[in-house]
Design a protein around this motif. Structure first.
Motif, PDB file in Angstrom:
ATOM      1  N   LEU A 165       5.322   8.023  -1.754  1.00 21.69           N
ATOM      2  CA  LEU A 165       6.536   8.692  -1.249  1.00 21.69           C
ATOM      3  C   LEU A 165       7.009   9.468  -2.328  1.00 21.69           C
ATOM      4  O   LEU A 165       7.547   8.709  -3.312  1.00 21.69           O
ATOM      5  CB  LEU A 165       7.678   7.865  -0.772  1.00 21.69           C
ATOM      6  CG  LEU A 165       7.216   6.993   0.656  1.00 21.69           C
ATOM      7  CD1 LEU A 165       8.258   5.895   0.782  1.00 21.69           C
ATOM      8  CD2 LEU A 165       6.979   7.947   1.812  1.00 21.69           C
ATOM      9  N   ASP A 193       5.695  10.981   7.112  1.00 21.68           N
ATOM     10  CA  ASP A 193       6.820  11.362   5.967  1.00 21.68           C
ATOM     11  C   ASP A 193       6.461  12.725   5.435  1.00 21.68           C
ATOM     12  O   ASP A 193       7.438  13.251   4.734  1.00 21.68           O
ATOM     13  CB  ASP A 193       6.587  10.363   4.724  1.00 21.68           C
ATOM     14  CG  ASP A 193       7.030   9.124   5.148  1.00 21.68           C
ATOM     15  OD1 ASP A 193       8.196   8.943   5.714  1.00 21.68           O
ATOM     16  OD2 ASP A 193       6.256   8.011   5.107  1.00 21.68           O
ATOM     17  N   PRO A 205       1.981   9.523   3.611  1.00 19.23           N
ATOM     18  CA  PRO A 205       1.744   9.173   4.893  1.00 19.23           C
ATOM     19  C   PRO A 205       2.082  10.390   5.675  1.00 19.23           C
ATOM     20  O   PRO A 205       3.086  11.087   5.747  1.00 19.23           O
ATOM     21  CB  PRO A 205       2.826   7.980   5.297  1.00 19.23           C
ATOM     22  CG  PRO A 205       2.765   7.227   3.840  1.00 19.23           C
ATOM     23  CD  PRO A 205       3.066   8.369   2.853  1.00 19.23           C
ATOM     24  N   ASP A 222       0.887  -1.351   0.067  1.00 18.28           N
ATOM     25  CA  ASP A 222      -0.004  -0.065   0.198  1.00 18.28           C
ATOM     26  C   ASP A 222       1.016   1.212  -0.072  1.00 18.28           C
ATOM     27  O   ASP A 222       0.445   2.374   0.401  1.00 18.28           O
ATOM     28  CB  ASP A 222      -0.969  -0.090   1.150  1.00 18.28           C
ATOM     29  CG  ASP A 222      -0.186  -0.217   2.321  1.00 18.28           C
ATOM     30  OD1 ASP A 222       1.061  -0.056   2.464  1.00 18.28           O
ATOM     31  OD2 ASP A 222      -0.698   0.279   3.572  1.00 18.28           O
ATOM     32  N   LEU A 223       1.845   1.197  -0.433  1.00 21.79           N
ATOM     33  CA  LEU A 223       2.899   2.314  -0.427  1.00 21.79           C
ATOM     34  C   LEU A 223       3.848   2.322  -1.642  1.00 21.79           C
ATOM     35  O   LEU A 223       4.744   1.459  -1.717  1.00 21.79           O
ATOM     36  CB  LEU A 223       3.962   2.472   0.821  1.00 21.79           C
ATOM     37  CG  LEU A 223       4.754   3.532   0.854  1.00 21.79           C
ATOM     38  CD1 LEU A 223       4.198   5.018   1.008  1.00 21.79           C
ATOM     39  CD2 LEU A 223       5.592   3.224   2.164  1.00 21.79           C
ATOM     40  N   TYR A 224       3.707   3.136  -2.574  1.00 24.50           N
ATOM     41  CA  TYR A 224       4.644   3.333  -3.533  1.00 24.50           C
ATOM     42  C   TYR A 224       5.565   4.562  -3.418  1.00 24.50           C
ATOM     43  O   TYR A 224       5.209   5.500  -3.107  1.00 24.50           O
ATOM     44  CB  TYR A 224       3.952   3.496  -4.980  1.00 24.50           C
ATOM     45  CG  TYR A 224       3.417   2.432  -5.629  1.00 24.50           C
ATOM     46  CD1 TYR A 224       3.338   1.140  -4.928  1.00 24.50           C
ATOM     47  CD2 TYR A 224       2.567   2.386  -6.935  1.00 24.50           C
ATOM     48  CE1 TYR A 224       2.429   0.012  -5.427  1.00 24.50           C
ATOM     49  CE2 TYR A 224       2.097   1.397  -7.422  1.00 24.50           C
ATOM     50  CZ  TYR A 224       1.919   0.381  -6.915  1.00 24.50           C
ATOM     51  OH  TYR A 224       1.185  -0.880  -7.423  1.00 24.50           O
ATOM     52  N   GLU A 225       7.009   4.474  -3.910  1.00 22.46           N
ATOM     53  CA  GLU A 225       7.871   5.277  -3.870  1.00 22.46           C
ATOM     54  C   GLU A 225       7.922   6.089  -5.232  1.00 22.46           C
ATOM     55  O   GLU A 225       8.492   5.212  -6.160  1.00 22.46           O
ATOM     56  CB  GLU A 225       9.053   4.949  -3.360  1.00 22.46           C
ATOM     57  CG  GLU A 225      10.303   6.063  -3.423  1.00 22.46           C
ATOM     58  CD  GLU A 225      11.560   5.691  -3.041  1.00 22.46           C
ATOM     59  OE1 GLU A 225      12.653   6.333  -2.836  1.00 22.46           O
ATOM     60  OE2 GLU A 225      11.863   4.594  -2.768  1.00 22.46           O
ATOM     61  N   ILE A 285      -3.463   3.411  -2.165  1.00 22.70           N
ATOM     62  CA  ILE A 285      -1.915   3.269  -1.965  1.00 22.70           C
ATOM     63  C   ILE A 285      -1.442   4.712  -1.745  1.00 22.70           C
ATOM     64  O   ILE A 285      -1.850   5.748  -2.549  1.00 22.70           O
ATOM     65  CB  ILE A 285      -1.289   2.669  -3.350  1.00 22.70           C
ATOM     66  CG1 ILE A 285      -1.709   1.407  -3.724  1.00 22.70           C
ATOM     67  CG2 ILE A 285       0.182   3.024  -3.399  1.00 22.70           C
ATOM     68  CD1 ILE A 285      -1.326   0.823  -5.153  1.00 22.70           C
ATOM     69  N   SER A 286      -0.485   4.817  -0.924  1.00 19.10           N
ATOM     70  CA  SER A 286       0.083   5.892  -0.382  1.00 19.10           C
ATOM     71  C   SER A 286       1.453   6.275  -1.458  1.00 19.10           C
ATOM     72  O   SER A 286       1.830   5.455  -2.037  1.00 19.10           O
ATOM     73  CB  SER A 286       0.558   6.027   0.904  1.00 19.10           C
ATOM     74  OG  SER A 286      -0.657   5.965   1.613  1.00 19.10           O
TER      75      SER A 286
END
Length: 109
Positions: A79, A103, A100, A41-44, A76-77
């Motif tokens: 970064l 961050d 998030p 659930d987190l893409y950079e 999806i969050s």
């Protein structure tokens, strides 16, 4: 999307195999933004490129807008380590919530 005769056709699509969103102009790849799935659930988003021959036409903004909207729709969050993605989020504070909370300060949001 085509708006009429003489109008550019723009398409943004996710290329899952390459871990990137791509923007095409009249069927030709015009740029992309790459991401890494840090967690399910987190893409950079770490790199964006636009072909120099199409710079200045807003394609980068269209690309990032579509990419963050797509991941947001899936919960999806983001970064934004890519400076272009980070600048986009600064200009569109209504989308800063995709980063998030822990961050946001690190990215100046």
């Amino acid at each position: 999307m085509t708006d009429g005769p003489g109008t550019e056709s723009i398409l943004v699509a996710e290329n899952l195999a390459a871990h990137r969103f791509e923007i095409s102009s009249d069927g030709r790849l015009a740029g992309f933004t790459r991401y890494s799935a840090v967690a399910p659930d987190l893409y950079e988003f770490f790199h964006t490129e636009i072909d120099p021959s199409v710079e200045g036409r807003g394609l980068g903004t269209q690309l990032i807008s579509a990419a963050v909207d797509s991941v947001a729709a899936r919960g999806i969050s983001v970064l934004p380590t890519c400076p272009f993605v980070r600048a986009y989020l600064h200009k569109h504070p209504e989308k800063a919530g995709l980063v998030p909370l822990a961050d946001r300060r690190r990215f100046g949001l």
